[in-house]
Scaffold this active site. Structure first.
Site, mmCIF file in Angstrom:
data_model
loop_
_atom_site.group_PDB
_atom_site.id
_atom_site.type_symbol
_atom_site.label_atom_id
_atom_site.label_comp_id
_atom_site.label_asym_id
_atom_site.label_seq_id
_atom_site.Cartn_x
_atom_site.Cartn_y
_atom_site.Cartn_z
ATOM 1 N N LYS A 35 0.852 -1.199 0.000
ATOM 2 C CA LYS A 35 0.000 0.000 0.000
ATOM 3 C C LYS A 35 0.886 1.246 0.000
ATOM 4 C CE LYS A 35 -0.440 -0.156 5.044
ATOM 5 N NZ LYS A 35 -1.307 -0.581 6.153
ATOM 6 N N TYR A 263 16.250 29.782 9.133
ATOM 7 C CA TYR A 263 15.064 30.513 9.591
ATOM 8 C C TYR A 263 14.929 30.430 11.106
ATOM 9 C CZ TYR A 263 13.404 30.731 4.763
ATOM 10 O OH TYR A 263 13.275 31.002 3.427
HETATM 11 C C1 LIG Z 1 -0.636 -1.673 6.727
HETATM 12 C C2 LIG Z 1 -1.237 -2.939 7.172
HETATM 13 C C3 LIG Z 1 -0.433 -4.051 7.454
HETATM 14 C C4 LIG Z 1 1.080 -3.977 7.445
HETATM 15 O O1 LIG Z 1 1.510 -3.308 8.615
HETATM 16 P P1 LIG Z 1 3.060 -3.194 8.976
HETATM 17 O O2 LIG Z 1 3.056 -2.680 10.360
HETATM 18 O O3 LIG Z 1 3.643 -2.222 8.019
HETATM 19 O O4 LIG Z 1 3.620 -4.549 8.816
HETATM 20 C C5 LIG Z 1 -1.054 -5.240 7.785
HETATM 21 N N1 LIG Z 1 -2.403 -5.326 7.840
HETATM 22 C C6 LIG Z 1 -3.213 -4.285 7.587
HETATM 23 C C7 LIG Z 1 -4.681 -4.444 7.684
HETATM 24 C C8 LIG Z 1 -2.665 -3.050 7.248
HETATM 25 O O5 LIG Z 1 -3.466 -2.010 7.000
#
Ligand SMILES: *Cc1c(COP(=O)(O)O)cnc(C)c1O
Length: 374
Positions: A35, A263
């Site tokens: 994702k 800054y």
């Molecule tokens: C993002 C996600 C994962 C992976 O999580 P990590 O902590 O990056 O391993 C697993 N399951 C779901 C439902 C997620 O949304």
């Protein structure tokens, strides 16, 4: 010459990290979670290295289409399921498996006309209180799905809120077991933190089934982040950095005591010192909240950020290099996180911690204007 900032993806590190998951959960199939454009790495850039995964998990239908365009024919799981009824047409056409977390998604499925029955992952809210059916509603949802001709197979899933921390997962595992005990179907519970910390704990009292169950869902650990930093480091988990964000020094300044940098004059020199100005700023995705002291590598030597990060530049302390006699002027290599040409490494977790965030956010935030190399 383009601005010298560059993000480099390390495919051999991705392969190594995927193998680590296989060793920790030897009986489970592995979803590579891609994702957010593969946690900022780019789906197309990680695909070859991760194609030995058993499936890819993501949330965005356009990202699922990109995976099919790469000719990935294996499983793809939509972790949040569909967002509106017509998304189901794409699921049928591209053979996407999808989470089902609410009754509306079941209504849409019931009204969906398809020749291809779907594989769904029914999601239990075991305590995270984000997506999923409450334990008391889970069986009814399962029975509804089971009666639909549109559904071919029902798997069971839940997600942990505290796999990385002291509260742990026992309360959620108990809720999952109570709600699903006599339901058939494959199970998936573990994210990275649970794979690393809990994959071998028992799921059921049968002494055989572990929490890794049928599928694990690995995200950040694939990308070389320790989900429970600073309790553990990525190196401590035997994970390798999969992205290097690097740039170069484009200017230097000599400061006298009392001179300030950037800054808001947020840093003031106490002694004469040399400062390097780096072509990297918050418009590249570097965190603006990284304070003075945030670690950075210059010519492979660990030093620190000074003063406020600006949109296109940040300043670094060159005194440790000057003391050590390491030459560093215009054009010197700067590693914001990842691995230097010298072999020195700076874990993204350390930069994230200094900036008050987590590696996930830094990796995902690398800006579109940053060129990538494989
Ligand atoms: C993002 C996600 C994962 C992976 O999580 P990590 O902590 O990056 O391993 C697993 N399951 C779901 C439902 C997620 O949304």
């Amino acid at each position: 010459m383009p601005r010298p900032i560059l993000a480099t993806v390390h495919p051999e590190a991705l392969r190594h990290n995927l193998n680590q998951a296989r060793e920790r959960a030897p009986d489970a199939r592995v979803w590579a979670v891609v994702k957010a454009n593969a946690y900022g790495h780019g789906i197309e850039r990680v695909f070859e290295a991760l194609r030995s995964a058993d499936g890819f998990a993501l949330l965005d239908l356009a990202e699922a289409e990109r995976l099919r365009a790469l000719d990935w024919r294996g499983p793809i799981l939509l972790l949040e399921g569909v967002f509106e009824p017509r998304d189901l047409e794409l699921c049928s056409r591209l053979h996407l498996w999808h989470a089902v977390h609410c009754n509306e998604q079941i209504d849409w499925l019931a009204a969906h006309k398809t020749q291809v029955p779907h594989r769904v992952f029914l999601k239990l809210n075991s305590g995270m209180n984000r997506l999923g059916f409450a334990p008391g509603a889970f069986r009814a949802a399962w029975a509804r799905l089971n009666a639909l001709p549109q559904v071919e197979e029902i798997s069971l899933m839940t997600h942990f809120s505290d796999a990385d921390g002291p509260r742990g997962i026992a309360h959620q595992v108990a809720a999952f077991e109570a709600a699903t005990a006599d339901l058939p179907g494959e199970r998936t519970l573990c994210n990275s933190a649970a794979i690393l910390r809990h994959a071998r704990s028992p799921l059921r009292g049968d002494g055989v089934t572990t929490l890794a169950a049928d599928w694990v869902r690995e995200g950040i650990a694939l990308y070389g982040g320790a989900p429970d930093h600073p309790e553990h480091t990525a190196a401590g988990w035997n994970l390798l950095p999969t992205m290097t964000l690097s740039s170069r020094i484009i200017g230097t300044q000599l400061l006298q005591p009392g001179d300030t940098v950037g800054y808001g004059s947020a840093f003031a020199a106490e002694a004469p010192m040399r400062v390097g100005v780096v072509a990297c700023g918050y418009a590249d995705g570097y965190p603006r909240h990284a304070p003075t002291g945030t670690p950075v590598l210059v010519a492979g030597v660990r030093t620190r950020v000074l003063g406020r990060v600006s949109m296109d530049m940040l300043a670094v302390d060159l005194s440790p290099l000057d003391v050590a006699g390491v030459p560093c002027g215009i054009g010197a290599e700067v590693v914001l996180w990842g691995v230097s040409a010298t072999g020195a490494a700076l874990p993204v977790d350390e930069v994230a911690a200094a900036a008050g965030t987590i590696s996930y956010e830094l990796l995902c935030a690398v800006a579109a204007r940053v060129p990538f190399a494989l």
